[in-house]
Write an enzyme that holds these catalytic residues in place. Structure first.
Site, mmCIF file in Angstrom:
data_model
loop_
_atom_site.group_PDB
_atom_site.id
_atom_site.type_symbol
_atom_site.label_atom_id
_atom_site.label_comp_id
_atom_site.label_asym_id
_atom_site.label_seq_id
_atom_site.Cartn_x
_atom_site.Cartn_y
_atom_site.Cartn_z
ATOM 1 N N HIS A 36 0.823 -1.070 -0.016
ATOM 2 C CA HIS A 36 0.005 0.150 0.136
ATOM 3 C C HIS A 36 1.063 1.299 -0.175
ATOM 4 O O HIS A 36 2.172 1.241 0.389
ATOM 5 C CB HIS A 36 -0.869 -0.083 1.360
ATOM 6 C CG HIS A 36 -1.844 1.140 1.146
ATOM 7 N ND1 HIS A 36 -1.790 2.234 1.899
ATOM 8 C CD2 HIS A 36 -3.298 0.839 1.231
ATOM 9 C CE1 HIS A 36 -2.658 2.977 1.558
ATOM 10 N NE2 HIS A 36 -3.828 2.156 1.601
ATOM 11 N N GLN A 77 -4.452 -5.010 7.279
ATOM 12 C CA GLN A 77 -5.106 -5.876 6.868
ATOM 13 C C GLN A 77 -5.108 -7.221 7.674
ATOM 14 O O GLN A 77 -5.780 -8.250 7.353
ATOM 15 C CB GLN A 77 -5.126 -6.385 5.741
ATOM 16 C CG GLN A 77 -5.319 -4.944 4.385
ATOM 17 C CD GLN A 77 -6.947 -4.475 4.664
ATOM 18 O OE1 GLN A 77 -7.725 -5.207 5.077
ATOM 19 N NE2 GLN A 77 -6.930 -3.389 4.288
ATOM 20 N N CYS A 121 -4.824 2.397 -3.482
ATOM 21 C CA CYS A 121 -3.505 2.840 -2.978
ATOM 22 C C CYS A 121 -2.237 2.092 -3.278
ATOM 23 O O CYS A 121 -1.393 1.897 -2.516
ATOM 24 C CB CYS A 121 -3.621 3.288 -1.421
ATOM 25 S SG CYS A 121 -4.645 4.529 -1.133
ATOM 26 N N LYS A 179 -10.135 -0.343 11.210
ATOM 27 C CA LYS A 179 -10.789 -1.342 10.210
ATOM 28 C C LYS A 179 -10.846 -2.567 11.116
ATOM 29 O O LYS A 179 -11.044 -3.707 10.457
ATOM 30 C CB LYS A 179 -9.420 -1.763 9.419
ATOM 31 C CG LYS A 179 -8.943 -0.714 8.310
ATOM 32 C CD LYS A 179 -7.859 -1.021 7.621
ATOM 33 C CE LYS A 179 -7.049 -0.229 6.822
ATOM 34 N NZ LYS A 179 -7.930 0.329 5.488
ATOM 35 N N ASP A 205 3.123 -4.418 8.227
ATOM 36 C CA ASP A 205 1.964 -3.282 8.096
ATOM 37 C C ASP A 205 0.910 -4.380 8.098
ATOM 38 O O ASP A 205 0.814 -5.177 7.325
ATOM 39 C CB ASP A 205 1.901 -2.770 6.738
ATOM 40 C CG ASP A 205 0.896 -2.003 6.145
ATOM 41 O OD1 ASP A 205 -0.216 -2.153 7.168
ATOM 42 O OD2 ASP A 205 0.714 -1.611 5.149
#
Ligand code: 7TS
Length: 416
Positions: free
Chosen positions: A123, A203, A366, A226, A200
């Site tokens: 991303h 998700q 993104c 999220k 990261d």
């Protein structure tokens, strides 16, 4: 609580609304999740009962507000398997967390010739901050290449390391293709090569059990919005000694130990990195989101999402006019399905889905360099969470038929 989809759905007020005269089918949780009543109530309860600034008050409300923030910090640490609350820094989102490491660690530790390694899946939030700090310090930014189906192998990563690699920053799960990476193996590989790791996990943390101690990861970034929590809040986990050796990138009130007219000393982590009045109310309410996820259970949530993903793939894959992007094997996937229909523009596809009340995201997600590499402008993307039902996936299938009908996909053009 156990996994009771009816009961879970009843907790999310927004799922009762209609969109364009149809019941809302929300398939955009990778962008931001919806919130259950428990989180919305925690947020209003904070403002109704406990609102005050923290750090500088001795009065009852200030103490209550601070206790709520610190309780959320402790819950966050427990939720991701962090050894102590002091390893949890509250930021404003994943993007902010990554920038904090890129600047706060990078400026001090990167020098000309050093290498930062990321992957082709990233991303923009885990790409641009590394571009900037490598440009600033004269270090080199390198990429682990992906396979044709959007997976990333440990072997490809192994080849990309060099003795100069100082940091390997990678996504645990791709937001645009749904690829789940071999996180633990990649962390071990980086450490064997003498590099630090930043994962990261924007998700990952919302969908899969996270254990930073078992992973041995150095930094981990994610976004409460999220995972049923409020917007405007981010989390950075860091090993305490690494955080302690890092400089703040923002300075001012709340992050100091002592200030003189000519010099200042800084507070220890995490407060060193939380300058100014923090996002008190949202942090307090985030605790309720963690409670909710823990009550349902991360394993049950993941199993449910994979059932929905499997069904969505069964609908999309046999369709000769649909191209599904990302891993071929479902074991390499999370609850994200990216696709294109014939040569239709993803925005047109998204609009027809929307007219059916089905919210999907369209565009480059993104990930412009990744889209360019795949030779596409963008995709349509359905992403699932615990409150989605098999009925939602059937509504998605009806949306797909509508798109094809509307744009006459597969209907031969009449030549007069
Ligand atoms: N990293 C990944 C893997 C993401 O999916 C996102 C947001 C971010 C970083 C940035 O998170 P933020 O909270 O700082 O914005 N992903 C998406 C998405 O897929 N659609 O909208 C936002």
């Amino acid at each position: 609580m156990g996994f009771d989809i009816k009961k879970i759905r009843a907790d999310f007020p927004i799922l009762k609304r209609t969109v364009r005269g149809k019941p809302l089918v929300y398939l955009d949780s990778a962008a931001t999740s919806q919130r259950p009543r428990q989180v919305i109530d925690a947020l209003s309860s904070f403002y109704e009962n406990h609102n005050a600034n923290i750090h500088r008050g001795v009065h009852a409300l200030a103490e209550e507000a601070e206790a709520l923030v610190e309780e959320s910090r402790a819950k966050t640490a427990r939720f991701i398997g962090a050894p102590k609350p002091e390893t949890i820094v509250f930021t404003s989102n994943t993007t902010h967390s990554i920038n904090l490491v890129a600047q706060g660690w990078g400026r001090k530790n990167l020098k000309p010739g050093d290498e930062v390694l990321i992957t082709e899946l990233e991303h923009h939030s885990n790409l641009v901050p590394w571009q900037r700090i490598t440009e600033e310090t004269g270090a080199l930014l390198r990429y682990v290449p992906i396979e044709e189906d959007g997976t990333l192998t440990v072997e490809a990563a192994r080849k990309a390391f060099s003795p100069k690699t100082k940091m390997f920053a990678f996504t645990a799960m791709s937001n645009s293709l749904g690829t789940v990476l071999p996180v633990k193996e990649l962390i071990d590989l980086a450490h064997a090569n003498g590099a630090l790791t930043l994962v990261d996990a924007a998700q990952w943390v919302p969908h899969l059990k996270t254990d930073v101690a078992a992973w041995g990861v150095d930094f981990l970034a994610f976004s409460p919005h999220k995972m049923l929590g409020p917007t405007g809040l981010g989390v950075l986990y860091g090993k305490f000694d690494l955080l302690d050796a890092m400089d703040p990138i923002m300075s001012g009130g709340g992050m100091i130990q002592e200030v003189h007219y000519d010099r200042s000393t800084y507070a220890p982590p995490p407060h060193r990195f939380e300058a100014g009045t923090p996002n008190i109310a949202d942090t307090a309410a985030f605790g309720a989101a963690i409670d909710y996820l823990e009550a349902v259970g991360m394993d049950a949530i993941h199993a449910h999402e994979m059932e929905l993903t499997q069904r969505a793939l069964e609908i999309l894959e046999p369709d000769e006019f649909v191209t599904v992007l990302g891993p071929q094997k479902i074991e390499d996937r999370g609850g994200v399905v990216s696709f294109n229909i014939d040569d239709l523009h993803p925005h047109d596809v998204g609009q027809v889905f929307d007219s059916e009340g089905v919210a999907v995201r369209v565009g480059h997600h993104c990930c412009q360099p990744l889209m360019r590499k795949l030779g596409i402008g963008g995709t349509a993307r359905a992403s699932f969470y615990l409150y989605n039902s098999l009925e939602d996936v059937e509504a998605f299938a009806r949306g797909l038929s509508k798109v094809k009908e509307f744009f006459k996909v597969g209907v031969p053009v009449k030549v007069s």
